[in-house]
Design a protein around this motif. Structure first.
Motif, mmCIF file in Angstrom:
data_model
loop_
_atom_site.group_PDB
_atom_site.id
_atom_site.type_symbol
_atom_site.label_atom_id
_atom_site.label_comp_id
_atom_site.label_asym_id
_atom_site.label_seq_id
_atom_site.Cartn_x
_atom_site.Cartn_y
_atom_site.Cartn_z
ATOM 1 N N ILE A 74 -2.985 -5.560 2.337
ATOM 2 C CA ILE A 74 -2.777 -5.327 0.908
ATOM 3 C C ILE A 74 -3.002 -3.850 0.614
ATOM 4 O O ILE A 74 -4.095 -3.325 0.854
ATOM 5 C CB ILE A 74 -3.766 -6.183 0.076
ATOM 6 N N GLY B 96 2.545 -1.426 11.140
ATOM 7 C CA GLY B 96 1.828 -1.552 9.856
ATOM 8 C C GLY B 96 2.575 -0.887 8.698
ATOM 9 O O GLY B 96 2.114 0.101 8.203
ATOM 10 N N THR C 128 2.753 2.946 10.745
ATOM 11 C CA THR C 128 3.749 2.658 9.704
ATOM 12 C C THR C 128 5.169 2.728 10.289
ATOM 13 O O THR C 128 5.389 3.329 11.345
ATOM 14 C CB THR C 128 3.631 3.641 8.529
ATOM 15 N N ASP C 129 6.112 2.119 9.585
ATOM 16 C CA ASP C 129 7.510 2.089 10.043
ATOM 17 C C ASP C 129 8.445 2.559 8.923
ATOM 18 O O ASP C 129 8.629 1.843 7.931
ATOM 19 C CB ASP C 129 7.864 0.648 10.469
ATOM 20 N N HIS C 130 8.969 3.765 9.081
ATOM 21 C CA HIS C 130 10.002 4.303 8.182
ATOM 22 C C HIS C 130 10.982 5.075 9.064
ATOM 23 O O HIS C 130 10.558 5.784 9.980
ATOM 24 C CB HIS C 130 9.403 5.282 7.156
ATOM 25 N N LEU D 278 11.373 -11.766 -0.775
ATOM 26 C CA LEU D 278 10.395 -12.843 -0.551
ATOM 27 C C LEU D 278 10.954 -13.882 0.424
ATOM 28 O O LEU D 278 10.314 -14.221 1.428
ATOM 29 C CB LEU D 278 10.063 -13.491 -1.905
ATOM 30 N N LEU D 279 12.153 -14.351 0.136
ATOM 31 C CA LEU D 279 12.778 -15.378 0.984
ATOM 32 C C LEU D 279 13.051 -14.809 2.382
ATOM 33 O O LEU D 279 12.853 -15.490 3.401
ATOM 34 C CB LEU D 279 14.076 -15.860 0.317
ATOM 35 N N MET E 122 4.316 -12.865 -2.972
ATOM 36 C CA MET E 122 4.183 -12.440 -1.578
ATOM 37 C C MET E 122 2.800 -12.798 -1.044
ATOM 38 O O MET E 122 2.659 -13.211 0.108
ATOM 39 C CB MET E 122 4.392 -10.920 -1.473
ATOM 40 N N LYS F 271 16.638 -10.469 -1.877
ATOM 41 C CA LYS F 271 15.667 -11.552 -1.710
ATOM 42 C C LYS F 271 14.538 -11.223 -0.722
ATOM 43 O O LYS F 271 14.406 -11.883 0.332
ATOM 44 C CB LYS F 271 16.389 -12.825 -1.279
ATOM 45 N N GLY G 11 2.594 -7.640 4.868
ATOM 46 C CA GLY G 11 2.288 -6.578 3.887
ATOM 47 C C GLY G 11 2.657 -7.120 2.518
ATOM 48 O O GLY G 11 3.812 -7.489 2.304
ATOM 49 N N ALA G 12 1.703 -7.204 1.600
ATOM 50 C CA ALA G 12 1.986 -7.848 0.313
ATOM 51 C C ALA G 12 1.112 -7.316 -0.809
ATOM 52 O O ALA G 12 -0.057 -6.974 -0.587
ATOM 53 C CB ALA G 12 1.766 -9.353 0.441
ATOM 54 N N GLN G 13 1.687 -7.254 -2.004
ATOM 55 C CA GLN G 13 0.947 -6.892 -3.211
ATOM 56 C C GLN G 13 1.194 -7.876 -4.347
ATOM 57 O O GLN G 13 0.315 -8.194 -5.121
ATOM 58 C CB GLN G 13 1.376 -5.506 -3.743
ATOM 59 N N GLY G 14 2.449 -8.313 -4.467
ATOM 60 C CA GLY G 14 2.849 -9.170 -5.584
ATOM 61 C C GLY G 14 2.283 -10.579 -5.427
ATOM 62 O O GLY G 14 1.980 -11.007 -4.305
ATOM 63 N N PRO G 15 2.146 -11.313 -6.551
ATOM 64 C CA PRO G 15 1.539 -12.652 -6.480
ATOM 65 C C PRO G 15 2.283 -13.619 -5.560
ATOM 66 O O PRO G 15 1.657 -14.390 -4.825
ATOM 67 C CB PRO G 15 1.556 -13.142 -7.938
ATOM 68 N N PRO H 55 8.501 -6.742 3.293
ATOM 69 C CA PRO H 55 9.908 -6.593 2.919
ATOM 70 C C PRO H 55 10.413 -5.156 2.922
ATOM 71 O O PRO H 55 11.613 -4.935 2.874
ATOM 72 C CB PRO H 55 9.978 -7.215 1.532
ATOM 73 N N GLY H 56 9.521 -4.181 2.999
ATOM 74 C CA GLY H 56 9.968 -2.791 3.134
ATOM 75 C C GLY H 56 10.078 -2.065 1.817
ATOM 76 O O GLY H 56 9.693 -2.577 0.767
#
Ligand code: F42
Length: 326
Positions: free
Chosen positions: A174, A60, A33-35, A110-111, A161, A108, A155-159, A93-94
């Motif tokens: 996911i 990741g 992971t990256d934080h 997504l973009l 993304m 933004k 890395g994505a959860q939203g529709p 996107p973090g």
């Protein structure tokens, strides 16, 4: 395919030992992971590269806000060199809360993800990059060497993304554990792939799951409860409702986490929450849940935090009972 996630809140040398153990157990990928508040992801991956032989090594996930995308290309290219071509790049996107703390505007997402992946691919292929994007602007930059073909995961959860992942990524990570979430996610990934004229099978679908495995059910549950509590408190109402979880109960958990009242937090985590947001239990029950995910189209199971009450034992159990039985 099987992956494992480690968080560099642990010392790097300790993660190197866990990663070697995971490699010996047959894991294909390790995701770090990256934080900003943990150890640096690329330094960690470099040490893991030198301590392993076959396992693939990935961020990741990293993000396009804390590092310029050219620097991300340069860093992952170095990991690819050091490891003899074993680098994989996860990007997303973090996390807004950490960016707020760092004084970084989260605009933004997504973009920014789309334009960053486009630039990354160009950098890695050694081309001169001229990209006049809205969020990513590169004016004639070029790497001094060709990094090669490094798979890019989103890395994505939203529709939206997830659709983007289907369009442009080699794989998607996911953050979920339950078949209901993946059924919905896979449809969005497929829609994105079709839009881009790709075969959806080209996209590796990763379940970045909260995993806890132990021979004793109650020990596995005990280790995962706090992780599930954080997931519940951070989940949007649509996801909670999908799993029949009361939004008020989730708010209660969130408020108790805010106060540091972990007695209340642990007491408020229900069996339904554990089932919705983790793969947790004995090797037999974990194997059944893994098989259910594979049946609906998940192609990579990532054994994420907490892994189990005793990481060494749980990594070995996962290798023997889940990877071995697959
Ligand atoms: N984040 C980290 O910071 N570090 C990690 O180590 C990390 C690991 C990780 C592993 C797996 C994983 O799935 C996620 C992980 N994350 C990690 C979080 C990750 O970086 C992302 O934050 C997360 O996956 C993204 O969540 P999301 O798919 O819900 O996307 C958000 C941005 C969202 O709201 N998506 C919407 C959607 O429908 O998908 C789209 C919103 C949208 O359309 N926005 C527009 C745009 O361009 O961004 C415009 C909005 C406007 O008007 O400005």
């Amino acid at each position: 395919m099987f992956g494992i996630e480690f968080v560099p809140s642990d010392p790097v040398q300790k993660l190197a030992a866990y990663t070697k153990l995971a490699e010996d157990q047959g894991f294909d990928n390790v995701w770090i992971t990256d934080h900003y508040n943990n150890r640096d992801v690329y330094t960690t991956l470099a040490v893991l590269a030198l301590n392993t032989n076959t396992i693939k090594l990935g961020t990741g996930v990293t993000n396009p806000y804390t590092r310029n995308i050219a620097m991300t290309a340069s860093s992952i290219a170095a990991i690819n060199d050091i490891s003899g071509g074993r680098a994989i790049l996860g990007i997303g996107p973090g996390d807004k809360a950490t960016f707020d703390a760092m004084g970084i505007a989260w605009e933004k997402p997504l973009l920014t993800s789309r334009e960053s992946i486009q630039a990354l691919r160009a950098f890695l292929s050694g081309k001169k990059v001229d990209q006049a994007g809205e969020m990513v602007k590169i004016a004639g930059a070029k790497m001094a060497f060709k990094a090669g073909d490094i798979p890019i995961y989103l890395g994505a959860q939203g529709p939206k993304m997830l659709e983007l992942a289907g369009e442009v990524s080699d794989g998607v990570l996911i953050n979920a554990s339950h078949p209901k979430d993946f059924e919905i996610a896979i449809k969005a990934i497929e829609a994105g792939a079709k839009k881009a004229g790709r075969d959806p099978k080209e996209v590796d679908v990763g379940a970045y799951a909260c995993f806890s495995i132990d021979k004793k059910e109650e020990k596995a549950v005990g280790a995962a409860k706090i992780v599930v509590a954080f997931i519940v408190s951070g989940s949007p109402p649509t996801v909670l409702e999908r799993h029949g979880i009361d939004v008020e109960a989730a708010n209660t958990i969130g408020a108790a986490i805010g106060k540091g009242d972990f007695g209340t937090v642990l007491g408020a985590v229900t069996d339904e929450m554990m089932d919705a947001f983790s793969i947790c239990g004995t090797p037999e029950s974990c194997a059944e849940k893994v098989a259910n995910l594979q049946k609906i189209g998940v192609t990579q199971i990532v054994c994420g935090s907490p892994i189990g009450p005793d990481k060494d034992k749980s990594i070995k159990l996962f290798g023997k009972e889940i990877i071995g039985g697959n």
